[in-house]
Design an enzyme around this catalytic site. Structure first.
Site, PDB file in Angstrom:
ATOM      1  NE  ARG A   1      -2.961  -0.131   3.206  1.00 21.40           N
ATOM      2  CZ  ARG A   1      -4.165  -0.656   2.976  1.00 21.40           C
ATOM      3  NH1 ARG A   1      -5.066   0.026   2.321  1.00 21.40           N
ATOM      4  NH2 ARG A   1      -4.463  -1.855   3.428  1.00 21.40           N
TER       5      ARG A   1
ATOM      6  NE  ARG B   1      -8.567   0.065   0.813  1.00 22.07           N
ATOM      7  CZ  ARG B   1      -8.725   1.140   1.573  1.00 22.07           C
ATOM      8  NH1 ARG B   1      -9.221   2.251   1.076  1.00 22.07           N
ATOM      9  NH2 ARG B   1      -8.365   1.110   2.826  1.00 22.07           N
TER      10      ARG B   1
ATOM     11  CE1 TYR C   1     -10.782  -5.451   3.742  1.00 19.84           C
ATOM     12  CE2 TYR C   1     -10.245  -3.617   2.289  1.00 19.84           C
ATOM     13  CZ  TYR C   1     -10.107  -4.949   2.643  1.00 19.84           C
ATOM     14  OH  TYR C   1      -9.279  -5.749   1.904  1.00 19.84           O
TER      15      TYR C   1
ATOM     16  CB  CYS D   1     -28.513  -4.135  -8.431  1.00 19.36           C
ATOM     17  SG  CYS D   1     -28.832  -3.344  -9.999  1.00 19.36           S
TER      18      CYS D   1
HETATM   19  C1  LIG Z   1      -0.546  -7.839   1.961  1.00 20.87           C
HETATM   20  C2  LIG Z   1       0.808  -8.244   2.429  1.00 20.87           C
HETATM   21  C3  LIG Z   1       1.853  -7.322   2.445  1.00 20.87           C
HETATM   22  C4  LIG Z   1       1.677  -5.871   2.074  1.00 20.87           C
HETATM   23  O1  LIG Z   1       0.888  -5.189   2.981  1.00 20.87           O
HETATM   24  P1  LIG Z   1       0.673  -3.595   2.812  1.00 20.87           P
HETATM   25  O2  LIG Z   1      -0.189  -3.244   3.949  1.00 20.87           O
HETATM   26  O3  LIG Z   1       0.016  -3.398   1.490  1.00 20.87           O
HETATM   27  O4  LIG Z   1       2.029  -2.969   2.874  1.00 20.87           O
HETATM   28  C5  LIG Z   1       3.110  -7.764   2.822  1.00 20.87           C
HETATM   29  N1  LIG Z   1       3.323  -9.059   3.171  1.00 20.87           N
HETATM   30  C6  LIG Z   1       2.331  -9.982   3.172  1.00 20.87           C
HETATM   31  C7  LIG Z   1       2.631 -11.356   3.579  1.00 20.87           C
HETATM   32  C8  LIG Z   1       1.046  -9.597   2.814  1.00 20.87           C
HETATM   33  O5  LIG Z   1       0.071 -10.502   2.842  1.00 20.87           O
END
Ligand SMILES: *Cc1c(COP(=O)(O)O)cnc(C)c1O
Length: 423
Positions: free
Chosen positions: A285, A321, A325, A351
């Site tokens: 992210r 999202r 969430y 819908c």
């Molecule tokens: C999703 C994930 C990440 C990345 O997480 P971010 O919050 O997007 O930085 C890193 N390692 C593993 C094992 C993940 O499942």
């Protein structure tokens, strides 16, 4: 207007919203909406914060590509020297198609299939992040049957205190992820005894959208305690992988900058004598989230007794999202208006009552206006679906004054191409 998530690459000039040097209204008119637009400079700036944080260290940044797995996005990170954290065989194919180096791929996830294990062994990936004893046994069996050794790390669950950090959701007892702290040493001993496996590392990943440094420091201490115990038992650990999870600014959130966070974490590593150990991280992210926006057109305004609705052409299938969430995405007009605002729920055409993108937003809009949904670079397109037989949006990568169409808008014909009528 200076506090836009995504600034400085996203900014108003006069009343027009620009990403880098391109006017977003021009892109919407040229490519249609809904449209994802990403800034290459914003991605590289986010990456540079990590690279600066690790200057002079033996460290590998593996982009957690489930955040945004579009090929051109992967290409940007591959060309910048990143490895990749994958969670499926499909993601492996994407990395290879984008020109990534398979030696810098790590494979995470609790449910790897034998087929995926074979695929990854054939590609020669750098490391499997194994999440259970059962998976160790299967991986060993697959590797032995191929006459190979799988390089492995075990994902440990550091069980960081939930009371102080309730938002951490993958590093707690009761999560499906990782091996419990108390079972870690026994699991390493088991791995070391299996002929198809070669222990190379240890890893953890404690959650996502983390905006505080404390859980990282706590998890680091727990992992280093384990490294000490494992190495005392005669099993060397070449690399330590601290996962991803660093948050971004969606709605005034103030996560630490990657270089500041790592200055603190590296000081802790140095203090404990692990400063020269090979390090890996898996950010997702924080590398792409604020590099992207989703442009959408207002279709209808629908005033009501309790709520006013602003119906736009993007929906939960494009931006999942909020529905999944209850997440917040800021929304701003692509052409700023100085008219008085009205409070709307911004919703899509799907819908479902769950198809909303933002609630109680003050907007001065009319049908035909364009809105930009911000912080849309991560966990949007990669989670997009075809629900309601909506084609997935087009994507554009902006690089200075150049716009590259990196994904065509999906047609109904493409959606139906693998289907068959019965005759
Ligand atoms: C999703 C994930 C990440 C990345 O997480 P971010 O919050 O997007 O930085 C890193 N390692 C593993 C094992 C993940 O499942």
């Amino acid at each position: 207007m200076t506090s836009l998530p995504g600034a400085p690459h996203l900014a108003y000039r006069e009343d027009n919203l620009f990403l880098e040097n391109l006017r977003l209204s021009d892109l919407a008119h040229r490519y249609g909406t809904p449209l994802f637009v990403y800034s290459k400079a914003a991605m590289l700036t986010a990456l540079a914060a990590y690279q600066q944080g690790f200057a002079g260290r033996n460290a590998q940044i593996c982009y957690a590509m489930k955040a945004n797995s579009s090929l051109a996005v992967l290409q940007v990170f591959a060309q910048a020297g990143c490895g990749f954290d994958i969670v499926s065989g499909g993601e492996l194919e994407r990395v290879l198609a984008a020109g990534g180096n398979s030696a810098n791929i790590i494979f995470s996830g609790v449910g790897k299939t034998r087929t995926e294990m074979r695929q990854a062994l054939n590609a020669g990936i750098g490391c499997f992040n194994v999440e259970s004893q059962a998976e160790l046994l299967v991986l060993n069996e697959v590797a032995v049957s191929m006459g190979r050794q799988a390089r492995i790390s075990i994902r440990v669950n550091p069980n960081v205190d939930p009371k102080t950090h309730p938002y951490i959701s993958t590093g707690l007892k009761g999560n499906k992820f990782g091996v419990a702290h108390e079972q870690t040493l026994a699991t390493y001993q088991m791995a070391a005894s299996l002929p198809g496996l070669k222990v190379v590392g240890i890893d953890c990943h404690i959650g996502s959208q983390i905006t505080d440094e404390t859980p990282y420091l706590d998890a680091m201490d727990r992992v280093l305690d384990l490294v000490e115990a494992i190495e005392s038992a005669g099993i060397p650990i070449d690399h330590i992988d601290f996962g991803g999870g660093l948050g971004i600014n969606y709605n005034g959130d103030q996560p630490p900058a990657a270089d500041d966070l790592w200055a603190k974490l590296l000081a802790r590593l140095d203090a404990r004598g692990y400063g020269q150990r090979k390090l890996m991280i898996e950010p997702g992210r924080s590398l792409v989230g604020n590099a992207g926006v989703c442009l959408t057109e207002v279709l209808y305004l629908k005033p009501g007794e309790q709520k006013n609705f602003c119906i736009v052409d993007a929906a939960m299938n494009d931006l999942p999202r909020p529905a999944m969430y209850q997440a917040f995405h800021a929304m701003v007009p692509v052409t700023a208006s100085h008219a008085p605002t009205t409070t709307y729920d911004v919703v899509g055409p799907v819908c479902e009552s769950g198809d909303w993108l933002g609630r109680d937003r003050a907007l001065a809009v009319q049908a035909g206006d364009l809105l930009a949904v911000l912080s849309a670079g991560a966990y949007c397109m990669s989670m997009a679906s075809n629900y309601n037989t909506r084609g997935r949006a087009a994507e554009v990568l902006v690089d200075g004054a150049a716009a590259h169409l990196i994904r065509e808008r999906e047609t109904a014909a493409l959606q139906m191409q693998g289907e068959r009528l019965v005759n």
